[in-house]
Design a protein around this motif. Structure first.
Motif, short mmCIF file in Angstrom:
data_model
loop_
_atom_site.label_atom_id
_atom_site.label_comp_id
_atom_site.label_asym_id
_atom_site.label_seq_id
_atom_site.Cartn_x
_atom_site.Cartn_y
_atom_site.Cartn_z
N SER A 96 0.83 -1.20 0.00
CA SER A 96 0.00 0.00 0.00
C SER A 96 0.87 1.26 0.00
CB SER A 96 -0.92 0.00 1.23
OG SER A 96 -1.65 1.21 1.30
N SER A 97 1.91 1.26 0.83
CA SER A 97 2.81 2.42 0.88
C SER A 97 3.63 2.53 -0.40
CB SER A 97 3.73 2.31 2.10
OG SER A 97 2.99 2.44 3.31
N MET A 98 4.08 1.39 -0.94
CA MET A 98 4.86 1.41 -2.17
C MET A 98 4.03 1.93 -3.34
SD MET A 98 8.09 0.41 -2.01
CE MET A 98 8.57 -0.41 -3.52
N GLU A 99 2.76 1.58 -3.37
CA GLU A 99 1.88 2.07 -4.45
C GLU A 99 1.76 3.60 -4.39
OE1 GLU A 99 -1.15 -1.72 -5.14
OE2 GLU A 99 -1.64 -0.19 -3.65
N LYS A 100 1.67 4.13 -3.20
CA LYS A 100 1.58 5.59 -3.04
C LYS A 100 2.88 6.26 -3.45
CE LYS A 100 -1.74 5.24 0.74
NZ LYS A 100 -1.95 5.42 2.21
N ILE A 101 3.99 5.66 -3.09
CA ILE A 101 5.29 6.23 -3.40
C ILE A 101 5.57 6.23 -4.89
CG2 ILE A 101 7.78 5.71 -3.27
CD1 ILE A 101 7.40 5.08 -0.34
#
Length: 301
Positions: free
Chosen positions: A286-291
């Protein structure tokens, strides 16, 4: 590979040396070394830090000048005078919580203690203090006027570097169970955080950057920290755990390569270790997708 052999900070440092030496030849009884040395160590990576550190080093210079003057009146061997002056300077700087000024204060104490005997100590101390302050002022002006550092660009570049490293390290952890790269990810995160903190200080004073882009990187700092924490957690999970099909599909997209997983699990079939692994992985994804989501801004400062 670096895009250029000589960076702007190097060029500005050389310019400071030229200007400081020229000024020292115009100031009566000036000591070029004191002015040049002070200028060189005050060239900073941001406009605000240049002013802040310049101010602090002026305080340190005055402190060093006073201490150097006082100990120079002690009628003992010069080596003892310098040692005593250095000890007092360190103790006072620590007490006043201005440790970053210790180096320049000590340098001034030594210069004053080694001053020619024919000079009146008070006059010599004032001259050397003035030399040092002029060097600090020269460095601050040049750092502000000559191609001032673009702090937002530094944040952009650092964030781009973090994205590349985080993707590579995640690939190593998931596919090859390698833990060594987690430290490199932590270093990249620390650099990103440091650059953003510098921007945070500068934007509050200069207000010259796009607020939308600033808010974006503020959020990305949080997401980058989550990526690091979750990657570190995954790196210590024992081998043999199974991934869910949903996590595998999302991870394949993020890594831009096949995860080489052949066996999958469901929430109903998962062991306790599988559940922990997939929960942590889902948070990381989830965090990687945002980044890695593309973002454009109106400002190009």
């Amino acid at each position: 590979m670096r895009s250029r052999l000589i960076g702007m900070r190097t060029i500005k440092t050389a310019l400071v040396v030229i200007v400081a030496y020229f000024v020292s030849t115009k100031v009566p009884n000036s000591l070029p070394f004191a002015m040049i040395y002070a200028g060189v160590i005050c060239v900073e990576t941001s406009v605000v830090s240049s002013f802040s550190i310049g101010y602090n080093r002026v305080i340190g210079t005055i402190l060093g000048g006073v201490i150097g003057l006082l100990v120079s009146y002690i009628p003992v061997y010069r080596g003892v005078i310098m040692a005593l002056g250095i000890v007092i300077t360190i103790l006072v700087c620590n007490y006043l919580d201005i440790k970053k000024t210790t180096g320049i204060a000590i340098t001034l104490v030594i210069i004053i203690a080694l001053g020619p005997e024919e000079y009146i100590p008070a006059v010599y101390a004032m001259q050397r203090t003035l030399d040092t302050i002029l060097g600090i002022i020269i460095a601050t002006i040049i750092n502000t006027v000559v191609y001032p550092p673009n702090q937002m660009k530094m944040v952009r570049d650092s964030f781009t570097s973090y994205k590349k490293i985080s993707r590579k390290i995640l690939r190593d952890v998931i596919l090859y169970k390698l833990e060594d790269g987690v430290t490199a990810m932590g270093d990249a995160l620390e650099d990103f955080r440091h650059k953003f903190n510098d921007l945070n200080t500068e934007i509050a004073i200069l207000k010259k950057y796009d607020q939308e882009e600033y808010d974006y990187y503020s959020q990305m700092i949080e997401e980058a920290e989550k990526v690091y924490i979750h990657t570190e957690a995954l790196s210590i999970i024992e081998q043999g755990v199974k991934m869910t099909m949903d996590n595998n599909m999302k991870l394949t997209k993020i890594l831009a390569m096949d995860t080489m997983q052949t066996e999958f699990t469901t929430m109903e079939e998962s062991t306790r270790e599988d559940l922990i692994f997939n929960y942590t992985l889902a948070k990381l994804i989830s965090s990687m997708e945002k980044i890695h989501r593309e973002k454009t801004f109106h400002s190009s400062l």
